[in-house]
Design a protein around this motif. Structure first.
Motif, PDB file in Angstrom:
ATOM      1  N   ALA A   1       0.882  -1.103  -0.050  1.00  0.00           N
ATOM      2  CA  ALA A   1      -0.056   0.445  -0.347  1.00  0.00           C
ATOM      3  C   ALA A   1       0.459   0.789  -0.359  1.00  0.00           C
ATOM      4  O   ALA A   1       1.994   1.014   0.243  1.00  0.00           O
ATOM      5  N   GLY A   2       0.544   2.051  -0.528  1.00  0.00           N
ATOM      6  CA  GLY A   2       0.559   3.266   0.051  1.00  0.00           C
ATOM      7  C   GLY A   2       0.512   3.854   1.023  1.00  0.00           C
ATOM      8  O   GLY A   2       0.499   3.480   1.444  1.00  0.00           O
ATOM      9  N   GLU A   3       1.838   5.262   0.927  1.00  0.00           N
ATOM     10  CA  GLU A   3       2.123   6.289   2.546  1.00  0.00           C
ATOM     11  C   GLU A   3       0.582   6.389   3.143  1.00  0.00           C
ATOM     12  O   GLU A   3       0.516   6.647   4.456  1.00  0.00           O
ATOM     13  N   THR A   4      -0.216   6.698   1.582  1.00  0.00           N
ATOM     14  CA  THR A   4      -1.539   7.121   2.557  1.00  0.00           C
ATOM     15  C   THR A   4      -2.960   6.100   2.973  1.00  0.00           C
ATOM     16  O   THR A   4      -4.155   6.058   3.190  1.00  0.00           O
ATOM     17  N   GLY A   5      -2.019   4.305   3.148  1.00  0.00           N
ATOM     18  CA  GLY A   5      -2.784   3.738   3.245  1.00  0.00           C
ATOM     19  C   GLY A   5      -3.695   2.865   2.079  1.00  0.00           C
ATOM     20  O   GLY A   5      -4.300   2.359   2.320  1.00  0.00           O
TER      21      GLY A   5
END
Length: 207
Positions: A83-87
């Motif tokens: 997943a990316g840093e924003t979830g």
């Protein structure tokens, strides 16, 4: 259309009940899946002749479902996904993914038994309902995280859907690498503005 139920169907009825349903629901689901028979004189006779056998089969399936439920009910499973840093997950979690994941954990659950309205698209703790049998339902929790370490943090209540939450904030702000000095390093370093001012002051005084 009127049908005879061969197993308990939520919000419809129990085994042997004659209920009226939409023709499409009967033709596309109840009849081909063996959950019902068309309600007519011939099928009523067939059902009554096989009632004991039908009930016994249902009880057997229910017993198997109850055993599976004992190993699942209320448990939390760590589900590691990218997943990316924003979830936001790079690939959403579907009923098939959950079914295959549980199978790998030793729990036989089909994708049709996973009650998931829409695919899961972000990390976090998600409660999942499983209908293992018309009379047996259970709930598990998926702890969807990027790593096992993050899963532990999420379980304590942390929200890891931002870069600051993941890495933490650094309160010490440095203007440049020139602020770091190593006394044992003989390499020339860039002069700071206050150093230049101090050197210029004696020259001005001598004039």
């Amino acid at each position: 259309m009127k049908v005879i139920l061969l197993e308990r169907i939520a919000k419809l009825g129990a085994i042997g009940d004659e209920v009226t349903v939409k023709p499409g629901f009967a033709r596309n689901f109840l009849l081909p899946s063996g959950r019902a028979l068309r309600a007519n004189a011939a099928n009523r006779e067939v059902f009554e002749a096989q009632r004991a056998e039908i009930v016994a089969r249902n009880d057997e399936r229910k017993g198997v479902a109850e055993e599976i439920s004992k190993g699942l009910d209320g448990k939390t499973f760590v589900f590691v996904r990218s997943a990316g840093e924003t979830g936001q997950l790079y690939g959403s979690v579907s009923t098939r993914d959950i079914s295959e994941f549980l199978a790998a954990q030793g729990h036989k659950v089909s994708r049709n038994q996973v009650d998931l309205k829409t695919p899961i698209k972000t990390i976090g703790l998600v409660d999942i309902s499983l209908t293992l049998h018309p009379e047996v339902e259970t709930t598990i929790t998926l702890n969807i995280a990027r790593t096992a370490d993050e899963a532990e943090r999420q379980e304590t209540g942390e929200d890891l859907s931002s870069a600051d939450a993941i890495y933490g904030e650094n309160d010490e702000k440095f203007e440049s690498l020139a602020d770091f000095e190593d006394e044992d390093d003989d390499r020339p370093r860039r002069k700071r503005s206050n150093d230049v001012a101090e050197e210029a002051a004696p020259e001005a005084a001598s004039e």
